[in-house]
Scaffold this motif. Structure first.
Motif, mmCIF file in Angstrom:
data_model
loop_
_atom_site.group_PDB
_atom_site.id
_atom_site.type_symbol
_atom_site.label_atom_id
_atom_site.label_comp_id
_atom_site.label_asym_id
_atom_site.label_seq_id
_atom_site.Cartn_x
_atom_site.Cartn_y
_atom_site.Cartn_z
ATOM 1 N N GLN A 14 0.802 -1.220 0.000
ATOM 2 C CA GLN A 14 0.000 0.000 0.000
ATOM 3 C C GLN A 14 0.838 1.274 0.000
ATOM 4 N N LYS A 73 -2.503 2.027 -2.592
ATOM 5 C CA LYS A 73 -3.867 2.280 -2.097
ATOM 6 C C LYS A 73 -4.825 2.543 -3.255
ATOM 7 N N LEU A 97 -5.468 -0.754 -5.049
ATOM 8 C CA LEU A 97 -6.402 -1.602 -4.302
ATOM 9 C C LEU A 97 -7.836 -1.179 -4.582
ATOM 10 N N LYS A 98 -8.113 0.119 -4.603
ATOM 11 C CA LYS A 98 -9.458 0.616 -4.928
ATOM 12 C C LYS A 98 -9.861 0.187 -6.332
ATOM 13 N N GLU A 99 -8.948 0.327 -7.292
ATOM 14 C CA GLU A 99 -9.227 -0.075 -8.676
ATOM 15 C C GLU A 99 -9.500 -1.574 -8.755
ATOM 16 N N TRP A 100 -8.697 -2.364 -8.051
ATOM 17 C CA TRP A 100 -8.832 -3.818 -8.061
ATOM 18 C C TRP A 100 -10.211 -4.242 -7.555
ATOM 19 N N LYS A 101 -10.676 -3.596 -6.502
ATOM 20 C CA LYS A 101 -11.980 -3.940 -5.925
ATOM 21 C C LYS A 101 -13.129 -3.663 -6.885
ATOM 22 N N GLN A 102 -12.908 -2.774 -7.853
ATOM 23 C CA GLN A 102 -13.964 -2.421 -8.804
ATOM 24 C C GLN A 102 -13.934 -3.261 -10.085
ATOM 25 N N ARG A 159 -10.903 -10.021 -11.478
ATOM 26 C CA ARG A 159 -9.747 -9.562 -10.707
ATOM 27 C C ARG A 159 -8.607 -10.569 -10.739
#
Length: 172
Positions: free
Chosen positions: A134, A139, A142-147, A151
């Motif tokens: 992170q 960070k 990680l936000k992009e990955w969650k969307q 994945r």
């Protein structure tokens, strides 16, 4: 685990921007942690996209000298621009494949540690396990990955490179 592929900018040190040799520095404590990991018999390889080489802003030799100076066992640098569509620029897996051939490794025996989705995609496509740190762009990545609908697998999310290496070597 026999080897770890380490992204440079934002993972080992620096920031989320490319910093050229001479301006780049490792995060505090990283040099010592790398040495501890190597004592355990784990190979450490750089794997970094550096398009500034193609632009004439730095040389391959300056990156190699810097990265070997940190004590890494192998240095793999993609010097190409994104438009070159090479097979070594992350998220492509050319650097991982070359290192595995050079050192007699299977990707399944390796981890990738990085701060960008490109690092995680390369690990996933090559068959390596992965850790997202992170620091740097971590960070945001990680936000992009969650969307994402599809994945890439991330095996662990770490605060920083030291936390990632501790997780790998001190037991998951």
């Amino acid at each position: 685990m026999k080897a770890i592929f380490l992204d440079r900018d934002g993972t080992l040190g620096g920031s989320d921007q490319i910093e050229y040799p001479g301006d780049f520095s490792l995060y505090p404590g990283v040099q010592e942690k790398l040495q501890i990991v190597q004592v355990e018999g784990i190979k450490l390889f750089s794997f970094t996209n550096q398009p500034g080489i193609a632009k004439g802003l730095a040389t391959m030799e300056s990156f190699r000298e810097e990265l070997y100076g940190f004590g890494l066992d192998g240095v793999y640098v993609c010097p190409h621009l994104p438009v070159d569509q090479c097979n070594c620029r992350k998220p492509m897996i050319g650097m991982i494949e070359l290192a595995c051939r050079d050192h007699g490794l299977l990707p399944s025996e390796c981890f990738v540690i990085g701060d960008r989705l490109k690092d995680m995609m390369a690990a996933w496509q090559a068959g390596c396990m992965s850790i997202l740190v992170q620091t740097g762009s971590g960070k945001e990545s990680l936000k992009e990955w969650k969307q994402l609908d599809k994945r890439p697998t991330i095996n662990f999310i770490a605060e920083d490179i030291i936390h990632a290496l501790d997780w790998l070597t001190l037991g998951k």
